[in-house]
Design a protein around this motif. Structure first.
Motif, PDB file in Angstrom:
ATOM      1  N   MET A   7     -59.309 -18.122 -18.500  1.00 59.76           N
ATOM      2  CA  MET A   7     -58.915 -16.751 -18.196  1.00 59.76           C
ATOM      3  C   MET A   7     -57.691 -16.539 -18.864  1.00 59.76           C
ATOM      4  O   MET A   7     -56.883 -17.423 -19.312  1.00 59.76           O
ATOM      5  N   THR A   8     -57.692 -15.389 -19.384  1.00 61.16           N
ATOM      6  CA  THR A   8     -56.516 -14.970 -20.384  1.00 61.16           C
ATOM      7  C   THR A   8     -55.359 -14.392 -19.306  1.00 61.16           C
ATOM      8  O   THR A   8     -55.369 -14.477 -18.227  1.00 61.16           O
ATOM      9  N   GLN A   9     -54.022 -14.626 -20.170  1.00 55.89           N
ATOM     10  CA  GLN A   9     -53.117 -14.109 -19.452  1.00 55.89           C
ATOM     11  C   GLN A   9     -52.867 -12.691 -18.650  1.00 55.89           C
ATOM     12  O   GLN A   9     -52.461 -12.447 -17.635  1.00 55.89           O
ATOM     13  N   ALA A  10     -53.658 -11.709 -19.609  1.00 58.86           N
ATOM     14  CA  ALA A  10     -53.836 -10.605 -19.025  1.00 58.86           C
ATOM     15  C   ALA A  10     -54.732 -10.460 -17.754  1.00 58.86           C
ATOM     16  O   ALA A  10     -54.300  -9.596 -16.740  1.00 58.86           O
ATOM     17  N   GLU A  11     -55.650 -11.019 -17.855  1.00 55.09           N
ATOM     18  CA  GLU A  11     -56.622 -11.285 -16.592  1.00 55.09           C
ATOM     19  C   GLU A  11     -55.805 -11.861 -15.280  1.00 55.09           C
ATOM     20  O   GLU A  11     -55.964 -11.411 -14.085  1.00 55.09           O
ATOM     21  N   ALA A  12     -55.045 -12.882 -15.704  1.00 56.13           N
ATOM     22  CA  ALA A  12     -54.356 -13.422 -14.499  1.00 56.13           C
ATOM     23  C   ALA A  12     -53.221 -12.540 -14.103  1.00 56.13           C
ATOM     24  O   ALA A  12     -52.971 -12.668 -12.796  1.00 56.13           O
ATOM     25  N   ALA A  13     -52.603 -11.771 -14.857  1.00 55.28           N
ATOM     26  CA  ALA A  13     -51.355 -10.986 -14.390  1.00 55.28           C
ATOM     27  C   ALA A  13     -52.245  -9.558 -13.651  1.00 55.28           C
ATOM     28  O   ALA A  13     -51.700  -9.181 -12.593  1.00 55.28           O
ATOM     29  N   SER A  14     -53.526  -9.344 -13.969  1.00 54.32           N
ATOM     30  CA  SER A  14     -54.216  -8.204 -13.295  1.00 54.32           C
ATOM     31  C   SER A  14     -54.576  -8.733 -11.836  1.00 54.32           C
ATOM     32  O   SER A  14     -54.386  -8.187 -10.835  1.00 54.32           O
ATOM     33  N   ARG A  15     -54.854 -10.198 -11.803  1.00 52.20           N
ATOM     34  CA  ARG A  15     -55.191 -10.490 -10.365  1.00 52.20           C
ATOM     35  C   ARG A  15     -54.033 -10.792  -9.486  1.00 52.20           C
ATOM     36  O   ARG A  15     -54.145 -10.645  -8.389  1.00 52.20           O
ATOM     37  N   LEU A  16     -53.029 -10.979 -10.131  1.00 51.21           N
ATOM     38  CA  LEU A  16     -51.624 -11.085  -9.218  1.00 51.21           C
ATOM     39  C   LEU A  16     -50.951  -9.758  -9.095  1.00 51.21           C
ATOM     40  O   LEU A  16     -50.374  -9.710  -8.331  1.00 51.21           O
ATOM     41  N   GLY A  17     -51.677  -8.783  -9.723  1.00 52.38           N
ATOM     42  CA  GLY A  17     -51.068  -7.360  -9.507  1.00 52.38           C
ATOM     43  C   GLY A  17     -49.840  -7.136 -10.326  1.00 52.38           C
ATOM     44  O   GLY A  17     -48.755  -6.502  -9.518  1.00 52.38           O
ATOM     45  N   VAL A  18     -49.518  -8.012 -11.456  1.00 56.54           N
ATOM     46  CA  VAL A  18     -48.283  -7.490 -12.158  1.00 56.54           C
ATOM     47  C   VAL A  18     -48.741  -7.103 -13.576  1.00 56.54           C
ATOM     48  O   VAL A  18     -49.620  -7.651 -13.995  1.00 56.54           O
ATOM     49  N   CYS A  19     -47.407  -6.743 -14.245  1.00 53.19           N
ATOM     50  CA  CYS A  19     -47.843  -6.482 -15.658  1.00 53.19           C
ATOM     51  C   CYS A  19     -48.028  -7.905 -16.435  1.00 53.19           C
ATOM     52  O   CYS A  19     -47.428  -9.059 -16.048  1.00 53.19           O
ATOM     53  N   GLY A  20     -48.367  -7.767 -17.704  1.00 56.39           N
ATOM     54  CA  GLY A  20     -48.393  -9.094 -18.610  1.00 56.39           C
ATOM     55  C   GLY A  20     -46.917  -9.740 -18.814  1.00 56.39           C
ATOM     56  O   GLY A  20     -46.826 -11.061 -19.015  1.00 56.39           O
ATOM     57  N   ARG A  21     -45.999  -8.871 -19.212  1.00 52.02           N
ATOM     58  CA  ARG A  21     -44.561  -9.208 -19.265  1.00 52.02           C
ATOM     59  C   ARG A  21     -44.071 -10.004 -18.032  1.00 52.02           C
ATOM     60  O   ARG A  21     -43.587 -11.243 -18.452  1.00 52.02           O
ATOM     61  N   THR A  22     -44.279  -9.478 -17.236  1.00 50.37           N
ATOM     62  CA  THR A  22     -43.892 -10.071 -15.648  1.00 50.37           C
ATOM     63  C   THR A  22     -44.423 -11.655 -15.481  1.00 50.37           C
ATOM     64  O   THR A  22     -43.984 -12.862 -15.282  1.00 50.37           O
ATOM     65  N   PHE A  23     -45.852 -11.716 -15.960  1.00 47.48           N
ATOM     66  CA  PHE A  23     -46.718 -12.893 -15.776  1.00 47.48           C
ATOM     67  C   PHE A  23     -46.365 -13.969 -16.765  1.00 47.48           C
ATOM     68  O   PHE A  23     -45.815 -15.270 -16.439  1.00 47.48           O
ATOM     69  N   ARG A  24     -45.671 -13.267 -17.998  1.00 43.29           N
ATOM     70  CA  ARG A  24     -45.206 -14.307 -19.224  1.00 43.29           C
ATOM     71  C   ARG A  24     -43.873 -15.141 -18.608  1.00 43.29           C
ATOM     72  O   ARG A  24     -43.585 -15.977 -18.835  1.00 43.29           O
TER      73      ARG A  24
END
Length: 176
Positions: A1-18
Motif C-alpha cells: 500500500m502506498t502512503q497516499a492510499e494509507a492517508a486516504s484510508r485514514l481520512g487525512v492528507c498525505g502530508r499529515t500521514f507523513r
C-alpha cells in the motif's frame, strides 16, 4: 500500500500521514499521542477565588443586573476579564439562562410611521378546497396591517401583483 492510499484510508492528507509516520518512527506508539490534549491552555482561568467572588457577589446583591452592568461593576472593582468571560461565568453557574440564538435574517424592521406611506404585498399557497391549491395575493398597509386587496389566483405572477396594486390605487383614490 502506498502512503497516499494509507492517508486516504485514514481520512487525512498525505502530508499529515507523513508526519504521523515520522513521529511513529521516532517514538513508536507513544509518538502518535496528541500531546495538545495533555496541556491546559495558559490562557484558561482556573476556577478560583475570582470566579467564586463574582458568583457570590452576583447572588447576594446584583441578581437584577444585566451582564453588561455586572461586567462594569466587576471591572470597577478591579476585575480584568472580558464581558464574555463574565457572562459565561454567570451562565455556567446557572444564575441566568442562556438566551436563544437569534438569526440576523429574523430581525424585525421598523414599521412605516404613517398609513398609506408603504404597502406590502405577499403571495402564499393555500388549499381552499380539498385537493385544490391557489395562491392568495394580499396587499396591505405596512403601518396599520389593514388589508387593501385580497384575491386568489392559480399561480402568483406579475399580472396578479399588478392587479393588487391597481385595486389599492382605485380604493385609495390615488392619481385621480
Amino acid at each position: 500500500m502506498t502512503q497516499a492510499e494509507a492517508a486516504s484510508r485514514l481520512g487525512v492528507c498525505g502530508r499529515t500521514f507523513r508526519r504521523y509516520l515520522s513521529r511513529y518512527e521516532q517514538g513508536g506508539m507513544e509518538g502518535l499521542i496528541d500531546r495538545r490534549l495533555m496541556h491546559v491552555s495558559y490562557r484558561r482561568v482556573p476556577v478560583d477565588d475570582e470566579v467564586m467572588r463574582l458568583t457570590e457577589k452576583y447572588r447576594g446583591r446584583h441578581e437584577e443586573w444585566s451582564a453588561k452592568h455586572l461586567c462594569a461593576w466587576y471591572r470597577k472593582d478591579g476585575g480584568a476579564r472580558s464581558y464574555t468571560w463574565v457572562k459565561s461565568r454567570r451562565q455556567e453557574a446557572a444564575l441566568v439562562p442562556q438566551a436563544k440564538a437569534r438569526g440576523a435574517h429574523r430581525k424585525r424592521r421598523e414599521r412605516s410611521p404613517w398609513p398609506e406611506l408603504m404597502i406590502h404585498q405577499d403571495g402564499s399557497r393555500h388549499e381552499g378546497v380539498a385537493g385544490q391549491k391557489w395562491d392568495l395575493i394580499v396587499t396591505m398597509d405596512d403601518a396599520t396591517n389593514e388589508p387593501y386587496s385580497m384575491f386568489f389566483v392559480e399561480e402568483e405572477d406579475t399580472m396578479s401583483s399588478l392587479q393588487g396594486v391597481r385595486e389599492v390605487i382605485e380604493l385609495l383614490g390615488l392619481f385621480s
